[in-house]
Design a protein around this motif. Sequence first.
Motif, short mmCIF file in Angstrom:
data_model
loop_
_atom_site.label_atom_id
_atom_site.label_comp_id
_atom_site.label_asym_id
_atom_site.label_seq_id
_atom_site.Cartn_x
_atom_site.Cartn_y
_atom_site.Cartn_z
N ASP A 139 -14.51 -13.46 -7.95
CA ASP A 139 -13.10 -13.75 -7.76
C ASP A 139 -12.45 -14.48 -8.93
N GLN A 142 -10.80 -11.43 -14.09
CA GLN A 142 -9.60 -10.61 -14.05
C GLN A 142 -9.98 -9.26 -13.44
N GLN A 143 -9.00 -8.57 -12.89
CA GLN A 143 -9.26 -7.30 -12.24
C GLN A 143 -9.95 -6.34 -13.21
N ASN A 144 -10.93 -5.62 -12.72
CA ASN A 144 -11.70 -4.62 -13.48
C ASN A 144 -12.48 -5.22 -14.65
#
Length: 173
Positions: A139, A142-144
């Motif tokens: 979590d 960062q995304q991806n």
Amino acid sequence: MGATCPESPPLLQDLRVTIHETSMVFPSKETEKRSLFLSNIDKVLNFEVETVHFFGANKDFPPQKVAKMFKNALEDALVVYDFLGGRLNLNPETKRLEIDCNAKGAGFVVASSEYKLSEIGHLVYPNPSFAQFVHKSKDFLQQNDQPLCVAQVQYCFESLSLTHFLNIFSFIC
């Protein structure tokens, strides 16, 4: 009569692990941007390696000091082992995975357990409950984003355990 071995305490089901810090760690100095070719063997050996190492406590090095020292050492290590701060990337020309040494950093986690190591059980042999020491949540990323390395410092009450795991060459969708 032969000597009897002392019995190990029963395995705990819940090690009561608390996460105190999750962050990204970056190289302490600028590193060269480059790509590393992955061999066919590298492509086949695509799995996570999780290890737990236990160390006795030292009154001169409280857990917070050890965590800071370890984080600083990881920042320095990411200069020498720059690929650990990189990411897997698909080369558009060769259509092969490679490591993009781009200094995007490694994950870093600080956690604790409410138990003393003596209460956890035998520390020499593999123990399925030790998996609780490994922070699985990403979590803080960062995304991806999937770092190739995540290190974790885990402390228990009377001693310190350094939990680290390297997600080297692993790609999690």
